[in-house]
Design an enzyme around this catalytic site. Structure first.
Site, PDB file in Angstrom:
ATOM      1  CE1 TYR A 156      -4.132   1.901   0.876  1.00  0.00           C
ATOM      2  CE2 TYR A 156      -2.764   2.982   2.508  1.00  0.00           C
ATOM      3  CZ  TYR A 156      -3.934   2.912   1.791  1.00  0.00           C
ATOM      4  OH  TYR A 156      -4.911   3.867   1.989  1.00  0.00           O
ATOM      5  CE  LYS A 160      -3.879   4.984  -1.154  1.00  0.00           C
ATOM      6  NZ  LYS A 160      -4.920   5.300  -2.166  1.00  0.00           N
TER       7      LYS A 160
HETATM    8  N1  LIG Z   1      -9.722   5.695   5.501  1.00  0.00           N
HETATM    9  C1  LIG Z   1      -8.494   6.127   5.663  1.00  0.00           C
HETATM   10  O1  LIG Z   1      -7.998   6.308   6.798  1.00  0.00           O
HETATM   11  C2  LIG Z   1      -7.630   6.437   4.474  1.00  0.00           C
HETATM   12  C3  LIG Z   1      -6.396   7.045   4.704  1.00  0.00           C
HETATM   13  C4  LIG Z   1      -5.591   7.346   3.627  1.00  0.00           C
HETATM   14  C5  LIG Z   1      -6.005   7.052   2.344  1.00  0.00           C
HETATM   15  N2  LIG Z   1      -7.200   6.446   2.139  1.00  0.00           N
HETATM   16  C6  LIG Z   1      -7.572   6.163   0.744  1.00  0.00           C
HETATM   17  O2  LIG Z   1      -8.803   6.772   0.461  1.00  0.00           O
HETATM   18  C7  LIG Z   1      -9.520   5.984  -0.489  1.00  0.00           C
HETATM   19  C8  LIG Z   1     -10.900   5.644   0.056  1.00  0.00           C
HETATM   20  O3  LIG Z   1     -10.745   4.937   1.285  1.00  0.00           O
HETATM   21  P1  LIG Z   1     -11.975   4.542   2.236  1.00  0.00           P
HETATM   22  O4  LIG Z   1     -11.427   4.516   3.601  1.00  0.00           O
HETATM   23  O5  LIG Z   1     -13.177   5.362   1.921  1.00  0.00           O
HETATM   24  O6  LIG Z   1     -12.191   3.009   1.764  1.00  0.00           O
HETATM   25  P2  LIG Z   1     -13.489   2.072   1.735  1.00  0.00           P
HETATM   26  O7  LIG Z   1     -12.960   0.678   1.801  1.00  0.00           O
HETATM   27  O8  LIG Z   1     -14.488   2.518   2.744  1.00  0.00           O
HETATM   28  O9  LIG Z   1     -14.072   2.353   0.268  1.00  0.00           O
HETATM   29  C9  LIG Z   1     -13.331   2.015  -0.891  1.00  0.00           C
HETATM   30  C10 LIG Z   1     -14.287   1.809  -2.054  1.00  0.00           C
HETATM   31  O10 LIG Z   1     -13.498   1.452  -3.216  1.00  0.00           O
HETATM   32  C11 LIG Z   1     -14.197   0.437  -3.913  1.00  0.00           C
HETATM   33  N3  LIG Z   1     -13.290  -0.339  -4.739  1.00  0.00           N
HETATM   34  C12 LIG Z   1     -12.321  -1.199  -4.324  1.00  0.00           C
HETATM   35  N4  LIG Z   1     -11.722  -1.762  -5.384  1.00  0.00           N
HETATM   36  C13 LIG Z   1     -12.311  -1.252  -6.494  1.00  0.00           C
HETATM   37  C14 LIG Z   1     -12.125  -1.468  -7.887  1.00  0.00           C
HETATM   38  N5  LIG Z   1     -11.208  -2.337  -8.346  1.00  0.00           N
HETATM   39  N6  LIG Z   1     -12.894  -0.775  -8.761  1.00  0.00           N
HETATM   40  C15 LIG Z   1     -13.842   0.081  -8.304  1.00  0.00           C
HETATM   41  N7  LIG Z   1     -14.056   0.333  -6.980  1.00  0.00           N
HETATM   42  C16 LIG Z   1     -13.296  -0.337  -6.095  1.00  0.00           C
HETATM   43  C17 LIG Z   1     -14.831  -0.414  -2.812  1.00  0.00           C
HETATM   44  O11 LIG Z   1     -15.884  -1.226  -3.318  1.00  0.00           O
HETATM   45  C18 LIG Z   1     -15.273   0.656  -1.824  1.00  0.00           C
HETATM   46  O12 LIG Z   1     -16.600   1.105  -2.080  1.00  0.00           O
HETATM   47  C19 LIG Z   1      -8.649   4.761  -0.771  1.00  0.00           C
HETATM   48  O13 LIG Z   1      -7.857   5.001  -1.920  1.00  0.00           O
HETATM   49  C20 LIG Z   1      -7.778   4.695   0.461  1.00  0.00           C
HETATM   50  O14 LIG Z   1      -6.587   3.999   0.192  1.00  0.00           O
HETATM   51  C21 LIG Z   1      -8.028   6.125   3.184  1.00  0.00           C
END
Ligand SMILES: NC(=O)c1ccc[n+]([C@@H]2O[C@H](COP(=O)([O-])OP(=O)(O)OC[C@H]3O[C@@H](n4cnc5c(N)ncnc54)[C@H](O)[C@@H]3O)[C@@H](O)[C@H]2O)c1
Length: 255
Positions: A156, A160
Site C-alpha cells: 500500500y 500510494k
Molecule cells: N480511511 C483512511 O484512513 C484512508 C487514509 C488514507 C487514504 N485512504 C484512501 O482513500 C480511499 C478511500 O478509502 P476509504 O477509507 O473510503 O475506503 P473504503 O474501503 O471505505 O471504500 C473504498 C471503495 O473502493 C471500492 N473499490 C475497491 N476496489 C475497487 C475497484 N477495483 N474498482 C472500483 N471500486 C473499487 C470499494 O468497493 C469501496 O466502495 C482509498 O484510496 C484509500 O486507500 C483512506
C-alpha cells in the site's frame, strides 16, 4: 461553466459507494457538478446516488472494476453519453492487503498495485480525452500518509507513493491543456476500511481511534468530510494554478 449537456460539469468519483468516495461524490454534487458514482458493483452505488438526488443534485451509478481496461473504457463512454463529458476525475477506489513483508503474498502485492496504480492510470487515460476536448480538467488522486512508510503496508505504501509520482507527471504533461492533477493524502479517517483494520487488530473502533488520536496534533481522527473538502478545493475553478501538489490532510504534518 462548460461541460455536460445539463449545463454543469461532470465528475467521476471512483470507489464512491461508501467512505471517502461517497462523501466526495456528495460534496462535488453540492458544489454543482453532475457526479458519476463509480464502484465495483452498480447496486452498491444506490445509497450515494439517492443521497445526491435527494439533495437536488444529479448522479449516475456505474459499476466497473477500475483495474480492468475494458470496463473502464465502457464506463467512461457511458458516463460521457448519459451524464456529460467527465472533466473532473477523483481516483479514490482502494483496497488494503496488509501484512508484514515476510508474510505478504504476491497476490496481496498485485491486488493493491492493480487497484491503486493501474486503476488510476486506466481511469486517467480514459478521462483525459474529455478534459483535453474541453480545454479544462481536474484530476485528484487519493494517496495516504502511508506513502511515508507504514508497518505492515509495504504494498500500500509503494502504491500510494507511486501515485504521487504519477500525479506530478500528469501535471507536467496535461498542464498546457488546462488540466491540473493533484494529490490528497489523508491520515487516519473513519471508514469501513479503517474499521476493518481495528477489527483485525482485535480492537473496538472507539478504543483504536482514541489511542491513534493521541498521536494526531489536532487531537482527533479524520472524518470523510475532511477529505471531501480538500478534494473540492483541488476540483474547483479557482484552483487552476495549483498543480502537481500533495496535500496531507492528517490533522498535522504527518499523523
Ligand atoms: N480511511 C483512511 O484512513 C484512508 C487514509 C488514507 C487514504 N485512504 C484512501 O482513500 C480511499 C478511500 O478509502 P476509504 O477509507 O473510503 O475506503 P473504503 O474501503 O471505505 O471504500 C473504498 C471503495 O473502493 C471500492 N473499490 C475497491 N476496489 C475497487 C475497484 N477495483 N474498482 C472500483 N471500486 C473499487 C470499494 O468497493 C469501496 O466502495 C482509498 O484510496 C484509500 O486507500 C483512506
Amino acid at each position: 461553466m462548460t461541460g455536460s449537456t445539463a449545463g454543469r460539469r461532470t465528475a467521476i468519483v471512483t470507489g464512491a459507494a461508501r467512505g471517502i468516495g461517497a462523501a466526495t461524490a456528495q460534496r462535488l454534487a453540492a458544489d454543482g457538478l453532475a457526479v458519476a458514482v463509480l464502484d465495483l458493483d452498480e447496486a452498491a452505488t444506490t445509497g450515494t446516488v439517492e443521497a445526491i438526488e435527494s439533495a437536488g443534485g444529479r448522479a449516475l451509478g456505474v459499476g466497473a472494476d477500475v483495474s480492468d481496461a475494458e470496463q473502464v473504457q465502457s464506463a467512461v463512454d457511458r458516463i460521457a453519453s448519459e451524464l456529460g463529458p467527465p472533466v473532473v476525475l477523483v481516483n479514490n477506489a482502494g483496497v488494503t492487503r496488509d501484512n508484514l513483508l515476510f508474510k505478504m503474498t504476491e497476490s496481496d502485492w498485485d491486488t493493491v498495485m492493480a487497484v491503486h496504480l493501474r486503476g488510476s492510470f486506466l481511469m486517467s487515460r480514459a478521462a483525459q480525452k474529455h478534459m483535453i476536448d474541453a480545454a479544462w480538467g481536474r484530476i485528484v488522486n487519493l494517496s495516504s500518509t502511508a506513502a511515508l512508510g507504514n508497518r505492515g503496508q509495504a504494498n500500500y505504501s509503494a502504491a500510494k507513493a507511486g501515485l504521487q509520482g504519477f500525479t506530478k507527471t500528469l501535471a507536467v504533461e496535461l498542464g498546457k491543456f488546462g488540466v491540473t492533477a493533484n494529490v490528497v493524502a489523508p491520515g487516519l479517517v473513519e471508514s469501513d476500511m479503517t474499521r476493518a483494520t481495528a477489527e483485525r487488530l482485535g480492537r473496538s473502533w472507539d478504543d483504536y481511534a482514541a489511542e491513534r488520536a493521541k498521536g494526531i496534533p489536532v487531537g482527533r481522527v479524520g472524518q470523510v468530510a475532511d477529505i471531501a473538502h480538500a478534494v473540492s478545493f483541488f476540483a474547483s475553478e479557482g484552483a487552476g494554478f495549483v498543480s502537481g501538489q500533495v496535500l496531507y490532510v492528517a490533522g498535522g504534518p504527518r499523523a
